[in-house]
Design a protein around this motif. Structure first.
Motif, PDB file in Angstrom:
ATOM      1  N   ALA A 366       0.830  -1.207   0.000  1.00 56.69           N
ATOM      2  CA  ALA A 366       0.000   0.000   0.000  1.00 56.69           C
ATOM      3  C   ALA A 366       0.865   1.259   0.000  1.00 56.69           C
ATOM      4  CB  ALA A 366      -0.933  -0.007   1.212  1.00 56.69           C
ATOM      5  N   CYS A 367       1.945   1.244   0.773  1.00 58.23           N
ATOM      6  CA  CYS A 367       2.852   2.397   0.810  1.00 58.23           C
ATOM      7  C   CYS A 367       3.544   2.597  -0.538  1.00 58.23           C
ATOM      8  CB  CYS A 367       3.885   2.213   1.913  1.00 58.23           C
ATOM      9  SG  CYS A 367       3.228   2.353   3.592  1.00 58.23           S
ATOM     10  N   ALA A 368       3.912   1.507  -1.210  1.00 62.56           N
ATOM     11  CA  ALA A 368       4.539   1.613  -2.528  1.00 62.56           C
ATOM     12  C   ALA A 368       3.575   2.231  -3.535  1.00 62.56           C
ATOM     13  CB  ALA A 368       5.005   0.237  -3.004  1.00 62.56           C
ATOM     14  N   LEU A 369       2.293   1.882  -3.446  1.00 63.46           N
ATOM     15  CA  LEU A 369       1.301   2.503  -4.332  1.00 63.46           C
ATOM     16  C   LEU A 369       1.161   3.994  -4.031  1.00 63.46           C
ATOM     17  CD1 LEU A 369      -1.467  -0.255  -4.438  1.00 63.46           C
ATOM     18  CD2 LEU A 369       0.158   0.355  -6.239  1.00 63.46           C
ATOM     19  N   LEU A 370       1.243   4.360  -2.758  1.00 59.84           N
ATOM     20  CA  LEU A 370       1.228   5.791  -2.406  1.00 59.84           C
ATOM     21  C   LEU A 370       2.443   6.496  -3.004  1.00 59.84           C
ATOM     22  CD1 LEU A 370       0.043   5.766   1.323  1.00 59.84           C
ATOM     23  CD2 LEU A 370      -1.148   6.773  -0.631  1.00 59.84           C
ATOM     24  N   ALA A 371       3.599   5.835  -2.973  1.00 60.73           N
ATOM     25  CA  ALA A 371       4.798   6.424  -3.581  1.00 60.73           C
ATOM     26  C   ALA A 371       4.579   6.641  -5.074  1.00 60.73           C
ATOM     27  CB  ALA A 371       6.006   5.512  -3.345  1.00 60.73           C
ATOM     28  N   ALA A 372       3.957   5.666  -5.745  1.00 60.23           N
ATOM     29  CA  ALA A 372       3.676   5.808  -7.178  1.00 60.23           C
ATOM     30  C   ALA A 372       2.724   6.965  -7.426  1.00 60.23           C
ATOM     31  CB  ALA A 372       3.086   4.509  -7.721  1.00 60.23           C
ATOM     32  N   ALA A 373       1.694   7.089  -6.589  1.00 65.39           N
ATOM     33  CA  ALA A 373       0.733   8.181  -6.757  1.00 65.39           C
ATOM     34  C   ALA A 373       1.397   9.537  -6.546  1.00 65.39           C
ATOM     35  CB  ALA A 373      -0.430   8.000  -5.779  1.00 65.39           C
ATOM     36  N   LEU A 374       2.275   9.626  -5.570  1.00 61.77           N
ATOM     37  CA  LEU A 374       2.994  10.884  -5.331  1.00 61.77           C
ATOM     38  C   LEU A 374       3.890  11.233  -6.507  1.00 61.77           C
ATOM     39  CD1 LEU A 374       3.959  10.555  -1.556  1.00 61.77           C
ATOM     40  CD2 LEU A 374       2.563  12.361  -2.570  1.00 61.77           C
ATOM     41  N   ALA A 375       4.543  10.214  -7.089  1.00 59.61           N
ATOM     42  CA  ALA A 375       5.413  10.468  -8.243  1.00 59.61           C
ATOM     43  C   ALA A 375       4.620  11.066  -9.398  1.00 59.61           C
ATOM     44  CB  ALA A 375       6.102   9.173  -8.675  1.00 59.61           C
ATOM     45  N   VAL A 376       3.403  10.568  -9.606  1.00 58.21           N
ATOM     46  CA  VAL A 376       2.563  11.110 -10.675  1.00 58.21           C
ATOM     47  C   VAL A 376       2.174  12.551 -10.382  1.00 58.21           C
ATOM     48  CG1 VAL A 376       0.330  10.872 -11.828  1.00 58.21           C
ATOM     49  CG2 VAL A 376       1.712   8.846 -11.358  1.00 58.21           C
ATOM     50  N   ARG A 377       1.989  12.857  -9.110  1.00 58.97           N
ATOM     51  CA  ARG A 377       1.529  14.203  -8.721  1.00 58.97           C
ATOM     52  C   ARG A 377       2.619  15.255  -8.796  1.00 58.97           C
ATOM     53  NH1 ARG A 377      -3.743  15.700  -7.271  1.00 58.97           N
ATOM     54  NH2 ARG A 377      -2.730  17.167  -5.855  1.00 58.97           N
ATOM     55  N   ILE A 378       3.874  14.831  -8.757  1.00 57.73           N
ATOM     56  CA  ILE A 378       4.967  15.806  -8.772  1.00 57.73           C
ATOM     57  C   ILE A 378       4.981  16.507 -10.123  1.00 57.73           C
ATOM     58  CG2 ILE A 378       7.467  16.115  -8.631  1.00 57.73           C
ATOM     59  CD1 ILE A 378       7.513  13.591  -6.855  1.00 57.73           C
ATOM     60  N   GLY A 379       4.946  17.829 -10.089  1.00 63.67           N
ATOM     61  CA  GLY A 379       4.890  18.601 -11.327  1.00 63.67           C
ATOM     62  C   GLY A 379       6.181  18.530 -12.096  1.00 63.67           C
ATOM     63  N   ARG A 380       6.063  18.823 -13.372  1.00 64.45           N
ATOM     64  CA  ARG A 380       7.251  18.899 -14.211  1.00 64.45           C
ATOM     65  C   ARG A 380       8.051  20.144 -13.865  1.00 64.45           C
ATOM     66  NH1 ARG A 380       6.651  15.248 -18.261  1.00 64.45           N
ATOM     67  NH2 ARG A 380       4.527  14.536 -18.708  1.00 64.45           N
ATOM     68  N   PRO A 381       9.366  20.161 -14.154  1.00 64.07           N
ATOM     69  CA  PRO A 381      10.158  21.371 -13.936  1.00 64.07           C
ATOM     70  C   PRO A 381       9.622  22.520 -14.775  1.00 64.07           C
ATOM     71  CG  PRO A 381      11.413  19.741 -15.166  1.00 64.07           C
ATOM     72  CD  PRO A 381      10.171  19.060 -14.690  1.00 64.07           C
ATOM     73  N   ALA A 382       9.784  23.720 -14.227  1.00 62.58           N
ATOM     74  CA  ALA A 382       9.252  24.884 -14.920  1.00 62.58           C
ATOM     75  C   ALA A 382       9.872  25.038 -16.296  1.00 62.58           C
ATOM     76  CB  ALA A 382       9.536  26.148 -14.099  1.00 62.58           C
ATOM     77  N   ALA A 383      11.133  24.702 -16.437  1.00 62.78           N
ATOM     78  CA  ALA A 383      11.796  24.741 -17.740  1.00 62.78           C
ATOM     79  C   ALA A 383      12.809  23.633 -17.789  1.00 62.78           C
ATOM     80  CB  ALA A 383      12.480  26.097 -17.960  1.00 62.78           C
ATOM     81  N   ALA A 384      12.867  22.946 -18.884  1.00 58.59           N
ATOM     82  CA  ALA A 384      13.834  21.859 -19.016  1.00 58.59           C
ATOM     83  C   ALA A 384      15.236  22.407 -18.998  1.00 58.59           C
ATOM     84  CB  ALA A 384      13.588  21.098 -20.331  1.00 58.59           C
ATOM     85  N   PRO A 385      16.183  21.731 -18.352  1.00 56.65           N
ATOM     86  CA  PRO A 385      17.561  22.175 -18.347  1.00 56.65           C
ATOM     87  C   PRO A 385      18.084  22.298 -19.760  1.00 56.65           C
ATOM     88  CG  PRO A 385      17.239  20.380 -16.772  1.00 56.65           C
ATOM     89  CD  PRO A 385      15.988  20.494 -17.583  1.00 56.65           C
ATOM     90  N   THR A 386      18.807  23.333 -20.006  1.00 53.39           N
ATOM     91  CA  THR A 386      19.327  23.580 -21.340  1.00 53.39           C
ATOM     92  C   THR A 386      20.758  23.138 -21.449  1.00 53.39           C
ATOM     93  OG1 THR A 386      19.960  25.829 -20.704  1.00 53.39           O
ATOM     94  CG2 THR A 386      17.787  25.533 -21.703  1.00 53.39           C
TER      95      THR A 386
END
Length: 391
Positions: A366-386
């Motif tokens: 159950a905790c591993a599934l929570l980790a997966a859900a949190l990973a999906v929720r983490i936003g993308r970086p504001a700008a990709a590293p150049t």
């Protein structure tokens, strides 16, 4: 005309040999004493279970507190300086074992070693990322972890072997190996540094928060597996829990060696989410395993998933952090691993006592599934590293 490899496309192999070799040798010295300390404390100090547990595990206290500080110091003073200091602190701790210390003094030495370990690992992790081509950062973070686990495996084996000679031989190894690490680190050329920008921002940097919490939840399954898989399989008259642990460890290392590039190629958020699901499936299989082959299959599935969870989340932290503050960010992020083990160790014990061993693996899933859900929720970086073109 053949293009000359640049820093953006080529891995600086000699530098990586020094960094990875330094980490391996440092952890070899750190962990050589682990299988030896319980017997030493009982034979020489007539110590009880509480004292043994305290001396062995107290390094996690200073490691948890020092990792963000070590990362910030690496940002400010250079990765090599802080990693080298960590190796020398670990060597000094090994030398202190040679003195006739009582139990409180041994606790103090172990606290010192926790600080040295935090500096060694954190500075080296950010240094690895700083030197790596952008498209291979996740892979090299994974290989960095393999170097650490290799040092742990070699250290515990050599420590247990040298114990047959004498405790002094073990203490000598615990001092000599980090000195070798310091020599390897010192041979790596000093990297260029980006001057820190902005204010301090505290030890808990925002880019590290959600990935760190996800890592904490991911650690629950590992804590349960390490502590209770042997007992779980014994109560089912299956036995051979050590085989399951060994398979997990082998798959964990092999996954990083063979497909460690996936976070770079497919994106760290997607890989972290699937890794959390894979860890959960593996733990669920172990929870209901009716025989050894099924339990081994569960450990293989869990090993593949869990192996790439940490480097994927770490890469997300790096992608969302200013380059001048990545040391502090990765230090804060890795502190969540120490926190996870500190929390889930006793929690899984309570779960096992109250609900039985299968519940430990169900909670971990159950905790591993929570980790997966949190990973999906983490936003993308504001700008990709150049990437800055060479020349």
């Amino acid at each position: 005309m053949t293009a000359t490899p640049t820093r953006d496309t080529a891995v600086p192999r000699l530098a990586m040999v020094g960094i990875f070799g330094g980490l391996f040798a440092g952890y070899l010295g750190l962990t050589a004493v682990i299988p030896v300390l319980p017997a030493f404390l009982r034979d020489r100090h007539d110590a009880g279970d509480f004292a043994v547990g305290l001396v062995v595990t107290v390094t996690a206290v200073t490691a948890l507190l020092v990792r963000p500080v070590a990362g910030a110091l690496a940002d400010r003073h250079g990765h090599r300086t802080v990693m080298l200091a960590g190796a020398l602190v670990v060597a000094a701790g090994g030398l202190l074992y040679l003195l006739p210390l009582n139990v409180p003094a041994l606790v103090a030495v172990r606290l010192l070693l926790g600080a040295g370990e935090a500096a060694l690992f954190t500075a080296g992790a950010v240094w690895t990322v700083a030197l790596a081509p952008h498209h291979r950062r996740g892979q090299l973070i994974g290989l960095y972890g393999v170097s650490m686990w290799g040092g742990i495996s070699a250290g515990t084996f050599l420590g247990a072997t040298l114990q047959q000679v004498s405790f002094t031989a073990v203490w000598a190894l615990s001092a000599a190996a980090p000195l070798v690490a310091a020599g390897l680190i010192a041979m790596v050329p000093t990297p260029s540094r980006t001057a820190p920008t902005g204010g301090g921002g505290g030890l808990l940097l925002r880019p590290a928060l959600l990935p760190g919490i996800a890592l904490t939840f991911g650690a629950a399954g590992y804590a349960g597996l390490a502590a209770f898989v042997v007992l779980h399989l014994d109560t089912r008259d299956i036995g051979h829990g050590v085989v399951v642990l060994s398979c997990f460890s082998a798959v964990y290392a092999g996954t990083r060696l063979v497909i460690g590039h996936l976070p770079d190629r497919l994106g760290p958020r997607r890989v972290a989410a699937w890794c959390g699901v894979g860890e959960a499936v593996g733990l669920a299989v172990i929870a209901v395993a009716p025989n050894l082959p099924v339990a081994v299959v569960g450990s293989v599935i869990m090993g593949v998933g869990f192996s790439l969870l940490h480097p994927s989340l770490a890469l997300m932290v790096m992608n969302r952090t200013d380059p001048a503050r990545q040391g502090a960010a990765i230090g804060a992020y890795t502190s969540f691993w120490d926190l996870g083990l500190a929390v889930w160790g006793p929690v899984t014990g309570l779960v096992a006592a109250g609900f039985g061993y299968p519940a430990v693996f169900t909670v971990g899933a159950a905790c591993a599934l929570l980790a997966a859900a949190l990973a999906v929720r983490i936003g993308r970086p504001a700008a990709a590293p150049t990437e800055v073109p060479a020349g």
